[in-house]
Scaffold this motif. Sequence first.
Motif, PDB file in Angstrom:
ATOM      1  N   ILE A  22       0.867  -1.407   0.172  1.00  0.00           N
ATOM      2  CA  ILE A  22       0.048   0.356   0.294  1.00  0.00           C
ATOM      3  C   ILE A  22       0.977   1.283  -0.270  1.00  0.00           C
ATOM      4  N   ILE A  23       2.069   1.287   1.055  1.00  0.00           N
ATOM      5  CA  ILE A  23       2.494   2.938   0.852  1.00  0.00           C
ATOM      6  C   ILE A  23       3.605   2.619  -0.165  1.00  0.00           C
ATOM      7  N   MET A  24       4.461   1.174  -1.216  1.00  0.00           N
ATOM      8  CA  MET A  24       4.850   1.703  -2.027  1.00  0.00           C
ATOM      9  C   MET A  24       4.095   2.012  -3.150  1.00  0.00           C
ATOM     10  N   THR A  25       2.441   1.567  -3.700  1.00  0.00           N
ATOM     11  CA  THR A  25       2.250   1.988  -4.680  1.00  0.00           C
ATOM     12  C   THR A  25       1.275   3.379  -4.380  1.00  0.00           C
ATOM     13  N   ILE A  26       0.722   4.349  -3.638  1.00  0.00           N
ATOM     14  CA  ILE A  26       0.733   5.365  -2.909  1.00  0.00           C
ATOM     15  C   ILE A  26       2.242   6.014  -3.342  1.00  0.00           C
ATOM     16  N   LEU A  27       3.429   5.746  -2.425  1.00  0.00           N
ATOM     17  CA  LEU A  27       4.569   6.129  -2.498  1.00  0.00           C
ATOM     18  C   LEU A  27       5.145   6.598  -3.721  1.00  0.00           C
ATOM     19  N   GLY A  28       5.098   5.445  -5.162  1.00  0.00           N
ATOM     20  CA  GLY A  28       6.152   5.230  -5.765  1.00  0.00           C
ATOM     21  C   GLY A  28       5.627   6.417  -7.118  1.00  0.00           C
ATOM     22  N   PRO A  29       4.121   7.075  -7.064  1.00  0.00           N
ATOM     23  CA  PRO A  29       4.178   7.534  -8.196  1.00  0.00           C
ATOM     24  C   PRO A  29       4.549   9.157  -7.596  1.00  0.00           C
ATOM     25  N   ILE A  30       4.092   9.260  -6.324  1.00  0.00           N
ATOM     26  CA  ILE A  30       4.629  10.580  -5.677  1.00  0.00           C
ATOM     27  C   ILE A  30       5.673  10.946  -6.185  1.00  0.00           C
ATOM     28  N   LEU A  31       6.923  10.080  -5.395  1.00  0.00           N
ATOM     29  CA  LEU A  31       7.983   9.967  -5.943  1.00  0.00           C
ATOM     30  C   LEU A  31       8.366  10.212  -6.979  1.00  0.00           C
ATOM     31  N   PHE A  32       7.975   9.526  -8.149  1.00  0.00           N
ATOM     32  CA  PHE A  32       8.090   9.876  -9.528  1.00  0.00           C
ATOM     33  C   PHE A  32       7.845  11.145  -9.768  1.00  0.00           C
ATOM     34  N   ALA A  33       6.484  12.111  -9.275  1.00  0.00           N
ATOM     35  CA  ALA A  33       6.162  13.053  -9.551  1.00  0.00           C
ATOM     36  C   ALA A  33       6.791  14.520  -9.426  1.00  0.00           C
ATOM     37  N   GLY A  34       7.463  13.673  -7.890  1.00  0.00           N
ATOM     38  CA  GLY A  34       8.639  14.780  -7.669  1.00  0.00           C
ATOM     39  C   GLY A  34      10.053  14.259  -8.523  1.00  0.00           C
ATOM     40  N   MET A  35      10.463  13.452  -8.908  1.00  0.00           N
ATOM     41  CA  MET A  35      11.462  13.650  -9.200  1.00  0.00           C
ATOM     42  C   MET A  35      11.495  14.384 -10.837  1.00  0.00           C
ATOM     43  N   MET A  36       9.578  14.453 -11.109  1.00  0.00           N
ATOM     44  CA  MET A  36       9.590  15.150 -12.319  1.00  0.00           C
ATOM     45  C   MET A  36       9.891  16.695 -11.853  1.00  0.00           C
ATOM     46  N   ALA A  37       9.682  17.151 -11.224  1.00  0.00           N
ATOM     47  CA  ALA A  37       9.427  18.420 -10.593  1.00  0.00           C
ATOM     48  C   ALA A  37      11.020  18.762 -10.573  1.00  0.00           C
ATOM     49  N   ILE A  38      11.841  17.756  -9.649  1.00  0.00           N
ATOM     50  CA  ILE A  38      12.897  17.984  -9.326  1.00  0.00           C
ATOM     51  C   ILE A  38      13.994  18.917 -11.105  1.00  0.00           C
ATOM     52  N   VAL A  39      12.760  17.755 -11.951  1.00  0.00           N
ATOM     53  CA  VAL A  39      14.038  18.303 -13.735  1.00  0.00           C
ATOM     54  C   VAL A  39      13.603  19.188 -14.096  1.00  0.00           C
ATOM     55  N   PHE A  40      11.859  19.092 -13.427  1.00  0.00           N
ATOM     56  CA  PHE A  40      11.725  20.554 -14.403  1.00  0.00           C
ATOM     57  C   PHE A  40      12.516  21.765 -14.200  1.00  0.00           C
ATOM     58  N   TRP A  41      12.322  22.154 -12.265  1.00  0.00           N
ATOM     59  CA  TRP A  41      12.354  23.492 -11.390  1.00  0.00           C
ATOM     60  C   TRP A  41      13.929  23.589 -11.790  1.00  0.00           C
ATOM     61  N   SER A  42      15.279  22.770 -12.478  1.00  0.00           N
ATOM     62  CA  SER A  42      16.965  22.139 -12.245  1.00  0.00           C
ATOM     63  C   SER A  42      16.754  23.288 -13.417  1.00  0.00           C
ATOM     64  N   ALA A  43      15.946  22.661 -14.515  1.00  0.00           N
ATOM     65  CA  ALA A  43      15.664  23.140 -16.036  1.00  0.00           C
ATOM     66  C   ALA A  43      15.740  24.482 -16.516  1.00  0.00           C
ATOM     67  N   THR A  44      15.006  25.239 -15.284  1.00  0.00           N
ATOM     68  CA  THR A  44      13.929  26.502 -15.125  1.00  0.00           C
ATOM     69  C   THR A  44      14.915  27.607 -14.313  1.00  0.00           C
ATOM     70  N   ARG A  45      15.829  26.916 -13.225  1.00  0.00           N
ATOM     71  CA  ARG A  45      16.214  28.204 -12.637  1.00  0.00           C
ATOM     72  C   ARG A  45      17.773  28.159 -13.387  1.00  0.00           C
ATOM     73  N   GLU A  46      17.687  29.767 -12.662  1.00  0.00           N
ATOM     74  CA  GLU A  46      18.541  30.546 -13.157  1.00  0.00           C
ATOM     75  C   GLU A  46      20.387  29.736 -12.359  1.00  0.00           C
ATOM     76  N   GLY A  47      20.843  29.451 -13.157  1.00  0.00           N
ATOM     77  CA  GLY A  47      22.233  28.468 -12.528  1.00  0.00           C
ATOM     78  C   GLY A  47      23.317  29.492 -11.720  1.00  0.00           C
ATOM     79  N   ASP A  48      24.827  29.649 -11.822  1.00  0.00           N
ATOM     80  CA  ASP A  48      25.358  30.124 -10.701  1.00  0.00           C
ATOM     81  C   ASP A  48      25.860  30.898 -11.347  1.00  0.00           C
ATOM     82  N   GLN A  49      26.059  32.556 -11.006  1.00  0.00           N
ATOM     83  CA  GLN A  49      26.860  32.943 -12.265  1.00  0.00           C
ATOM     84  C   GLN A  49      28.437  32.586 -12.397  1.00  0.00           C
ATOM     85  N   LYS A  50      28.702  32.556 -13.102  1.00  0.00           N
ATOM     86  CA  LYS A  50      30.176  32.346 -13.749  1.00  0.00           C
ATOM     87  C   LYS A  50      30.880  32.909 -14.339  1.00  0.00           C
ATOM     88  N   LEU A  51      31.856  33.979 -14.124  1.00  0.00           N
ATOM     89  CA  LEU A  51      33.050  34.813 -14.811  1.00  0.00           C
ATOM     90  C   LEU A  51      34.049  33.850 -15.560  1.00  0.00           C
TER      91      LEU A  51
END
Length: 435
Positions: A22-51
């Motif tokens: 029961i826990i893995m059935t509920i947690l699996g999609p949440i973890l996958f959606a969370g992983m996708m959210a991190i990927v999208f956030w990482s792609a859209t956020r401004e990276g560290d400024q480099k000189l």
Amino acid sequence: MNKIGLIVAREYIARVKKKSFIIMTILGPILFAGMMAIVFWSATREGDQKLIQVIDESGFFENKIENTETITYQFIQADIEESKESLLRSEAIFGILHIPKIDLDNPEGIKFYSTQSPGIAIEGGIEKRVRGIIEDEKLANSGLDQELIDNLRSYVDIQTINLSDTGGESESNSGIAFGVGYVSSFLLYMFIFIYGMQIMRGVTQEKTSRIIEVMIASVRPFQLMMGKILGIAAVGLTQFVLWAVMTTALTSVTSTLILDQPTITEQMANETGVDAEQIEAQNQAFDLSGVLDKIDVPKILVSFLIYFLGGYLLYGALLAAIGSAVDSEADSQQFMLPVTLPLIFSMMMISIVIQEPHGTMAFWLSMIPFTSPVIMMMRLPFDVPLWELALSVSLLIAGFCGTTWMAGRIYRIGIFMHGTKVNYKTLAKWFVMKI
């Protein structure tokens, strides 16, 4: 058969009632959606400024390398050796791009110095900008007008059309086919591995707890083995369907709330140096509605179900035999690699199959029952002929019938053996033993 049904029901109900299921059935999609959210956030956020300091001894690049949102190019007049020493002492400078006096027809000797690896995106972006300026310089030296040069550049999107035997046309896309094939192959590999291991652990636990001796009084060993395999297969399908529905819903919500497509496109263009028009075209090609139009979804889903059941039954039977032969999970390690090696080999061969999905290697790997579940799912989006699919499924059915028969002969002996040192010679002896 009725007894097998009872065992299937017992395995299914016992496992779906477990908290871990029961826990893995509920947690699996949440973890996958969370992983996708991190990927999208990482792609859209401004990276560290480099000189990045640029020492241009050629004179071709002065103030022509444009800054990005995350990288500032600073042109300096300094000795390269002194600059390298400054780089080692400074935390503000990310790297030094040294461009010596170069021949435009043979631009060699350009180096980038940094105290840490710049990464593919930064390296690719620098190379793209330097290459573009050299090309512009060479074109300008040819006497052509810059506006004319800009107008000559264009992005070409080639539309791929598949012709059927009857002359019908259907649009295809290798990128989409690769994505669908890779994801379905990986899911198949993961599910066969996870639920196959559950069979082995379940058999071993029942054997060591002596529950098996009570159950054997009512059913034959083969019925018990098949009931366990089919029961866990039903659990796996249930969890897969629930994960698919919940992951689709959560991913849709997550991408709607977080995904900012223009920002991602602009970010990727800046960092990788790929033209924004090309990235936008690729994004449009991977749009969900476009994907569904370009692939045969019912064929993929039905084939996934067939190959999941076929591959799971084939490997599940062998793993059940291993579980019956050993007294603990630790003792099973010596038998695990030969059984699971074809499955791992299938995943390793995907990169080769994708290069030529209709080649000889891909054909034979999709026919061998031990590798066909993963390889055929990789090939399916590339319009595999129906006769190849039918032959592959037929061989897979014959394969799991054969492995189930072999596993059953080991299972009927091994399940009663305790404290026996088991090796391959012992397994062979049990296989030919008559009782």
